[in-house]
Design a protein around this motif. Structure first.
Motif, PDB file in Angstrom:
ATOM      1  N   ARG A   7       2.837   5.816  -3.115  1.00  0.00           N
ATOM      2  CA  ARG A   7       4.820   6.355  -3.685  1.00  0.00           C
ATOM      3  C   ARG A   7       4.108   6.832  -4.885  1.00  0.00           C
ATOM      4  NH1 ARG A   7       7.163   3.377   0.041  1.00  0.00           N
ATOM      5  NH2 ARG A   7       7.852   2.374  -1.340  1.00  0.00           N
ATOM      6  N   ASP A   8       4.409   5.498  -5.782  1.00  0.00           N
ATOM      7  CA  ASP A   8       3.857   5.383  -7.360  1.00  0.00           C
ATOM      8  C   ASP A   8       2.768   6.111  -7.810  1.00  0.00           C
ATOM      9  OD1 ASP A   8       6.216   3.654  -7.331  1.00  0.00           O
ATOM     10  OD2 ASP A   8       4.970   1.947  -7.554  1.00  0.00           O
ATOM     11  N   ALA A   9       2.106   6.548  -7.351  1.00  0.00           N
ATOM     12  CA  ALA A   9       0.756   7.508  -7.340  1.00  0.00           C
ATOM     13  C   ALA A   9       0.801   8.729  -7.537  1.00  0.00           C
ATOM     14  CB  ALA A   9      -0.633   6.835  -6.534  1.00  0.00           C
ATOM     15  N   ASP A  10       1.762   8.867  -6.302  1.00  0.00           N
ATOM     16  CA  ASP A  10       2.493  10.453  -6.527  1.00  0.00           C
ATOM     17  C   ASP A  10       3.426  10.852  -7.352  1.00  0.00           C
ATOM     18  OD1 ASP A  10       2.516  12.978  -4.635  1.00  0.00           O
ATOM     19  OD2 ASP A  10       4.186  12.651  -5.281  1.00  0.00           O
ATOM     20  N   ALA A  11       4.295   9.848  -7.549  1.00  0.00           N
ATOM     21  CA  ALA A  11       5.318   9.984  -8.937  1.00  0.00           C
ATOM     22  C   ALA A  11       4.540  10.143 -10.130  1.00  0.00           C
ATOM     23  CB  ALA A  11       6.390   9.471  -8.685  1.00  0.00           C
ATOM     24  N   LEU A  12       3.318   9.113 -10.644  1.00  0.00           N
ATOM     25  CA  LEU A  12       3.013   9.344 -11.659  1.00  0.00           C
ATOM     26  C   LEU A  12       2.223  10.558 -11.535  1.00  0.00           C
ATOM     27  CD1 LEU A  12       2.542   6.904 -14.402  1.00  0.00           C
ATOM     28  CD2 LEU A  12       0.347   6.961 -13.382  1.00  0.00           C
ATOM     29  N   VAL A  13       0.960  10.724 -10.935  1.00  0.00           N
ATOM     30  CA  VAL A  13       0.568  12.392 -11.031  1.00  0.00           C
ATOM     31  C   VAL A  13       1.985  13.446 -11.426  1.00  0.00           C
ATOM     32  CG1 VAL A  13      -1.127  13.710  -9.886  1.00  0.00           C
ATOM     33  CG2 VAL A  13      -1.629  11.017  -9.575  1.00  0.00           C
ATOM     34  N   GLN A  48      -6.430   4.720   4.778  1.00  0.00           N
ATOM     35  CA  GLN A  48      -5.738   5.984   4.892  1.00  0.00           C
ATOM     36  C   GLN A  48      -4.848   6.039   3.199  1.00  0.00           C
ATOM     37  OE1 GLN A  48      -4.206   7.235   8.520  1.00  0.00           O
ATOM     38  NE2 GLN A  48      -5.659   9.417   8.801  1.00  0.00           N
ATOM     39  N   LEU A  49      -3.810   5.234   3.684  1.00  0.00           N
ATOM     40  CA  LEU A  49      -2.890   4.941   2.031  1.00  0.00           C
ATOM     41  C   LEU A  49      -4.084   4.963   0.584  1.00  0.00           C
ATOM     42  CD1 LEU A  49      -0.313   2.613   3.610  1.00  0.00           C
ATOM     43  CD2 LEU A  49      -0.461   4.973   2.890  1.00  0.00           C
ATOM     44  N   ARG A  50      -5.422   3.863   0.686  1.00  0.00           N
ATOM     45  CA  ARG A  50      -6.176   3.338   0.110  1.00  0.00           C
ATOM     46  C   ARG A  50      -6.955   4.750  -0.517  1.00  0.00           C
ATOM     47  NH1 ARG A  50     -11.105   2.274  -1.565  1.00  0.00           N
ATOM     48  NH2 ARG A  50     -12.369   2.834   0.189  1.00  0.00           N
ATOM     49  N   GLN A  51      -7.682   5.559   0.672  1.00  0.00           N
ATOM     50  CA  GLN A  51      -8.355   7.435  -0.069  1.00  0.00           C
ATOM     51  C   GLN A  51      -7.684   8.060  -0.343  1.00  0.00           C
ATOM     52  OE1 GLN A  51     -11.269   7.492   0.329  1.00  0.00           O
ATOM     53  NE2 GLN A  51     -11.308   5.884   1.718  1.00  0.00           N
ATOM     54  N   ALA A  52      -5.755   7.668   0.043  1.00  0.00           N
ATOM     55  CA  ALA A  52      -4.781   8.704  -1.224  1.00  0.00           C
ATOM     56  C   ALA A  52      -4.717   7.857  -2.546  1.00  0.00           C
ATOM     57  CB  ALA A  52      -2.923   8.729  -0.153  1.00  0.00           C
ATOM     58  N   VAL A  53      -4.541   6.583  -2.470  1.00  0.00           N
ATOM     59  CA  VAL A  53      -4.312   6.358  -3.976  1.00  0.00           C
ATOM     60  C   VAL A  53      -5.176   6.914  -5.204  1.00  0.00           C
ATOM     61  CG1 VAL A  53      -4.295   4.398  -5.550  1.00  0.00           C
ATOM     62  CG2 VAL A  53      -3.435   4.900  -3.740  1.00  0.00           C
ATOM     63  N   VAL A  54      -7.262   6.487  -3.931  1.00  0.00           N
ATOM     64  CA  VAL A  54      -8.713   6.850  -4.811  1.00  0.00           C
ATOM     65  C   VAL A  54      -8.198   8.632  -5.276  1.00  0.00           C
ATOM     66  CG1 VAL A  54     -10.954   7.924  -4.094  1.00  0.00           C
ATOM     67  CG2 VAL A  54      -9.917   5.466  -3.523  1.00  0.00           C
ATOM     68  N   HIS A  55      -7.337   9.352  -4.173  1.00  0.00           N
ATOM     69  CA  HIS A  55      -7.659  11.017  -4.479  1.00  0.00           C
ATOM     70  C   HIS A  55      -7.026  11.343  -5.753  1.00  0.00           C
ATOM     71  CE1 HIS A  55     -10.161  12.591  -0.812  1.00  0.00           C
ATOM     72  NE2 HIS A  55      -9.308  11.791  -0.355  1.00  0.00           N
ATOM     73  N   TYR A  56      -5.447  10.671  -5.336  1.00  0.00           N
ATOM     74  CA  TYR A  56      -4.446  10.568  -6.866  1.00  0.00           C
ATOM     75  C   TYR A  56      -5.590  10.473  -8.080  1.00  0.00           C
ATOM     76  CZ  TYR A  56       0.191  11.563  -4.261  1.00  0.00           C
ATOM     77  OH  TYR A  56       0.901  11.772  -2.970  1.00  0.00           O
ATOM     78  N   ARG A  57      -6.102   9.436  -7.661  1.00  0.00           N
ATOM     79  CA  ARG A  57      -6.191   8.973  -8.942  1.00  0.00           C
ATOM     80  C   ARG A  57      -7.770   9.814  -9.925  1.00  0.00           C
ATOM     81  NH1 ARG A  57     -10.961   3.185 -10.253  1.00  0.00           N
ATOM     82  NH2 ARG A  57     -12.192   4.809  -8.914  1.00  0.00           N
ATOM     83  N   PRO A  68       1.021  -1.170  -0.284  1.00  0.00           N
ATOM     84  CA  PRO A  68       0.298   0.071   0.017  1.00  0.00           C
ATOM     85  C   PRO A  68       0.857   1.268  -0.569  1.00  0.00           C
ATOM     86  CG  PRO A  68      -0.979  -1.186   1.669  1.00  0.00           C
ATOM     87  CD  PRO A  68       0.389  -1.870   1.051  1.00  0.00           C
ATOM     88  N   ALA A  69       1.874   0.807   0.977  1.00  0.00           N
ATOM     89  CA  ALA A  69       2.594   2.510   1.419  1.00  0.00           C
ATOM     90  C   ALA A  69       3.314   2.807  -0.459  1.00  0.00           C
ATOM     91  CB  ALA A  69       3.445   2.104   1.838  1.00  0.00           C
ATOM     92  N   GLY A  70       4.280   1.401  -0.891  1.00  0.00           N
ATOM     93  CA  GLY A  70       4.733   1.403  -2.276  1.00  0.00           C
ATOM     94  C   GLY A  70       3.627   2.316  -3.521  1.00  0.00           C
ATOM     95  N   ALA A  71       2.850   1.870  -3.439  1.00  0.00           N
ATOM     96  CA  ALA A  71       1.358   2.426  -4.046  1.00  0.00           C
ATOM     97  C   ALA A  71       1.228   3.965  -4.485  1.00  0.00           C
ATOM     98  CB  ALA A  71       0.337   1.337  -4.151  1.00  0.00           C
TER      99      ALA A  71
END
Length: 203
Positions: free
Chosen positions: A100-106, A157-166, A95-98
Protein backbone atom coordinates in the motif's frame (compact mmCIF):
# COMPACT_ATOMS: atom_id res chain seq x y z
CA UNK A 1 5.51 15.01 -75.84
CA UNK A 2 3.35 12.19 -77.12
CA UNK A 3 0.39 10.73 -75.27
CA UNK A 4 2.44 7.61 -74.49
CA UNK A 5 5.25 9.68 -72.96
CA UNK A 6 2.74 11.63 -70.87
CA UNK A 7 1.22 8.38 -69.64
CA UNK A 8 4.63 6.95 -68.78
CA UNK A 9 5.56 10.16 -66.93
CA UNK A 10 2.35 9.96 -64.88
CA UNK A 11 3.02 6.31 -64.04
CA UNK A 12 6.58 7.08 -62.93
CA UNK A 13 5.37 9.96 -60.76
CA UNK A 14 2.71 7.75 -59.20
CA UNK A 15 5.28 5.05 -58.45
CA UNK A 16 7.64 7.60 -56.89
CA UNK A 17 4.77 9.00 -54.79
CA UNK A 18 3.76 5.50 -53.68
CA UNK A 19 7.34 4.66 -52.72
CA UNK A 20 7.66 7.93 -50.83
CA UNK A 21 4.44 7.29 -48.94
CA UNK A 22 5.55 3.74 -48.17
CA UNK A 23 8.88 4.93 -46.77
CA UNK A 24 7.13 7.63 -44.72
CA UNK A 25 4.59 5.13 -43.40
CA UNK A 26 7.21 2.55 -42.41
CA UNK A 27 9.37 5.25 -40.79
CA UNK A 28 6.45 6.45 -38.66
CA UNK A 29 5.63 2.88 -37.64
CA UNK A 30 9.23 2.15 -36.66
CA UNK A 31 9.36 5.36 -34.66
CA UNK A 32 6.31 4.22 -32.67
CA UNK A 33 7.78 0.75 -32.18
CA UNK A 34 11.04 2.19 -30.91
CA UNK A 35 9.37 4.69 -28.61
CA UNK A 36 6.77 2.38 -27.08
CA UNK A 37 8.68 -0.89 -27.22
CA UNK A 38 6.75 -3.67 -25.45
CA UNK A 39 3.79 -1.34 -25.00
CA UNK A 40 3.42 -1.20 -28.80
CA UNK A 41 3.33 -5.00 -29.04
CA UNK A 42 0.88 -5.25 -26.16
CA UNK A 43 -1.44 -2.65 -27.64
CA UNK A 44 -1.39 -4.32 -31.07
CA UNK A 45 -2.13 -7.72 -29.53
CA UNK A 46 -5.14 -6.33 -27.65
CA UNK A 47 -6.37 -3.82 -30.25
CA UNK A 48 -8.81 -4.19 -33.10
CA UNK A 49 -6.28 -3.25 -35.78
CA UNK A 50 -2.68 -2.09 -36.02
CA UNK A 51 -3.68 1.18 -37.68
CA UNK A 52 -6.21 1.98 -34.94
CA UNK A 53 -3.60 1.20 -32.28
CA UNK A 54 -1.05 3.44 -33.97
CA UNK A 55 -3.55 6.30 -34.09
CA UNK A 56 -4.18 5.83 -30.38
CA UNK A 57 -0.44 5.77 -29.60
CA UNK A 58 0.04 9.02 -31.53
CA UNK A 59 -2.83 10.49 -29.53
CA UNK A 60 -0.96 9.50 -26.38
CA UNK A 61 2.06 11.39 -27.69
CA UNK A 62 -0.10 14.43 -28.39
CA UNK A 63 -1.58 14.42 -24.86
CA UNK A 64 1.86 13.84 -23.37
CA UNK A 65 3.20 16.88 -25.22
CA UNK A 66 0.65 19.08 -23.44
CA UNK A 67 1.90 18.10 -19.97
CA UNK A 68 4.20 20.33 -17.97
CA UNK A 69 6.57 17.66 -16.71
CA UNK A 70 9.03 18.56 -13.98
CA UNK A 71 12.43 17.19 -13.04
CA UNK A 72 13.04 16.57 -9.35
CA UNK A 73 15.61 18.61 -7.49
CA UNK A 74 18.32 16.76 -5.52
CA UNK A 75 16.52 17.24 -2.20
CA UNK A 76 13.34 15.64 -3.56
CA UNK A 77 15.30 12.72 -5.00
CA UNK A 78 16.95 12.12 -1.64
CA UNK A 79 13.60 12.31 0.17
CA UNK A 80 11.94 9.83 -2.18
CA UNK A 81 14.89 7.44 -2.03
CA UNK A 82 14.81 7.49 1.78
CA UNK A 83 11.05 6.85 1.80
CA UNK A 84 11.54 3.87 -0.47
CA UNK A 85 14.20 2.39 1.79
CA UNK A 86 11.77 2.67 4.70
CA UNK A 87 9.10 0.79 2.75
CA UNK A 88 11.48 -2.05 1.95
CA UNK A 89 12.64 -2.22 5.56
CA UNK A 90 9.01 -2.56 6.77
CA UNK A 91 8.18 -5.35 4.36
CA UNK A 92 8.97 -8.24 6.71
CA UNK A 93 6.72 -6.87 9.45
CA UNK A 94 3.83 -5.79 7.21
CA UNK A 95 3.99 -7.01 3.59
CA UNK A 96 0.50 -5.79 2.65
CA UNK A 97 1.17 -2.42 4.27
CA UNK A 98 4.44 -2.14 2.36
CA UNK A 99 2.56 -2.68 -0.91
CA UNK A 100 0.00 0.00 0.00
CA UNK A 101 2.80 2.41 0.90
CA UNK A 102 4.71 1.59 -2.27
CA UNK A 103 1.63 2.30 -4.38
CA UNK A 104 1.03 5.58 -2.53
CA UNK A 105 4.66 6.69 -2.89
CA UNK A 106 4.77 5.86 -6.62
CA UNK A 107 1.51 7.75 -7.13
CA UNK A 108 2.92 10.73 -5.24
CA UNK A 109 6.05 10.67 -7.39
CA UNK A 110 3.98 10.42 -10.58
CA UNK A 111 2.01 13.50 -9.52
CA UNK A 112 5.12 15.46 -8.56
CA UNK A 113 6.65 14.77 -11.96
CA UNK A 114 3.53 16.29 -13.54
CA UNK A 115 1.68 13.20 -14.77
CA UNK A 116 -2.08 12.75 -14.24
CA UNK A 117 -3.03 10.48 -11.33
CA UNK A 118 -6.84 10.47 -11.31
CA UNK A 119 -7.79 7.68 -13.71
CA UNK A 120 -5.56 4.59 -13.76
CA UNK A 121 -5.99 3.89 -17.49
CA UNK A 122 -5.22 7.52 -18.37
CA UNK A 123 -2.24 7.44 -16.05
CA UNK A 124 -0.83 4.31 -17.69
CA UNK A 125 -1.44 5.65 -21.20
CA UNK A 126 0.40 8.89 -20.43
CA UNK A 127 3.29 7.16 -18.68
CA UNK A 128 3.73 4.82 -21.64
CA UNK A 129 5.15 7.62 -23.81
CA UNK A 130 8.37 7.89 -21.79
CA UNK A 131 8.28 4.85 -19.49
CA UNK A 132 6.94 2.10 -21.75
CA UNK A 133 9.72 -0.33 -20.90
CA UNK A 134 8.90 -0.31 -17.19
CA UNK A 135 5.14 -0.04 -17.52
CA UNK A 136 4.59 -3.79 -17.48
CA UNK A 137 6.01 -3.84 -13.96
CA UNK A 138 3.54 -1.15 -12.91
CA UNK A 139 0.63 -3.11 -14.34
CA UNK A 140 1.75 -6.27 -12.52
CA UNK A 141 2.13 -4.33 -9.26
CA UNK A 142 -1.32 -2.78 -9.69
CA UNK A 143 -2.88 -6.20 -10.23
CA UNK A 144 -1.23 -7.66 -7.13
CA UNK A 145 -2.25 -4.58 -5.15
CA UNK A 146 -5.85 -5.36 -6.07
CA UNK A 147 -5.42 -8.94 -4.85
CA UNK A 148 -3.93 -7.61 -1.62
CA UNK A 149 -6.91 -5.33 -1.01
CA UNK A 150 -9.16 -8.40 -1.27
CA UNK A 151 -6.90 -10.42 1.04
CA UNK A 152 -5.94 -12.81 -1.77
CA UNK A 153 -2.23 -12.05 -2.31
CA UNK A 154 0.50 -14.33 -0.98
CA UNK A 155 3.61 -12.96 0.68
CA UNK A 156 5.70 -13.79 -2.40
CA UNK A 157 3.22 -11.95 -4.63
CA UNK A 158 3.40 -8.95 -2.29
CA UNK A 159 7.20 -9.05 -2.46
CA UNK A 160 7.04 -9.11 -6.24
CA UNK A 161 4.61 -6.17 -6.19
CA UNK A 162 7.10 -4.05 -4.25
CA UNK A 163 9.85 -5.06 -6.71
CA UNK A 164 7.62 -4.13 -9.66
CA UNK A 165 6.72 -0.79 -8.08
CA UNK A 166 10.41 -0.09 -7.56
CA UNK A 167 11.17 -0.57 -11.25
CA UNK A 168 8.83 2.26 -12.29
CA UNK A 169 9.85 4.26 -9.21
CA UNK A 170 13.51 4.15 -10.28
CA UNK A 171 12.58 5.13 -13.83
CA UNK A 172 10.56 8.12 -12.63
CA UNK A 173 13.23 9.10 -10.14
CA UNK A 174 15.87 8.95 -12.85
CA UNK A 175 18.08 6.48 -11.03
CA UNK A 176 19.66 3.32 -12.33
CA UNK A 177 19.21 0.08 -10.41
CA UNK A 178 21.35 -2.96 -11.31
CA UNK A 179 18.91 -5.52 -9.89
CA UNK A 180 16.40 -7.38 -11.99
CA UNK A 181 12.95 -8.13 -10.53
CA UNK A 182 14.16 -11.64 -9.69
CA UNK A 183 17.22 -10.52 -7.71
CA UNK A 184 16.08 -7.27 -6.14
CA UNK A 185 16.66 -6.92 -2.42
CA UNK A 186 13.12 -6.85 -1.07
CA UNK A 187 13.29 -9.36 1.83
CA UNK A 188 11.74 -12.79 1.42
CA UNK A 189 9.73 -14.31 4.24
CA UNK A 190 9.73 -17.99 5.16
CA UNK A 191 7.91 -20.31 2.79
CA UNK A 192 5.50 -21.21 5.63
CA UNK A 193 4.42 -17.55 5.72
CA UNK A 194 3.57 -17.49 2.02
CA UNK A 195 -0.21 -17.45 2.40
CA UNK A 196 -2.75 -14.83 1.36
CA UNK A 197 -2.82 -11.81 3.64
CA UNK A 198 -6.31 -10.81 4.77
CA UNK A 199 -6.37 -7.01 4.88
CA UNK A 200 -10.13 -6.59 4.94
CA UNK A 201 -10.19 -5.51 8.58
CA UNK A 202 -7.28 -3.09 8.35
CA UNK A 203 -7.70 0.65 8.19
Amino acid sequence: MTATQVLLTIIVLLVIAALGYGIWFVTRRRALQQRFGPEYDRAVAEGDSRLAVERELRERERRHATLELRELDPAARTRYAASWEEIQARFLDDPAGAVRDADALVTELIAERGYPTGDYDEQVATLSVEHARTLGHYRDAHEISGLSERGEATTEQLRQAVVHYRTLFASLLGTETPETPETADVPRQRASDDVPHDTSNRS
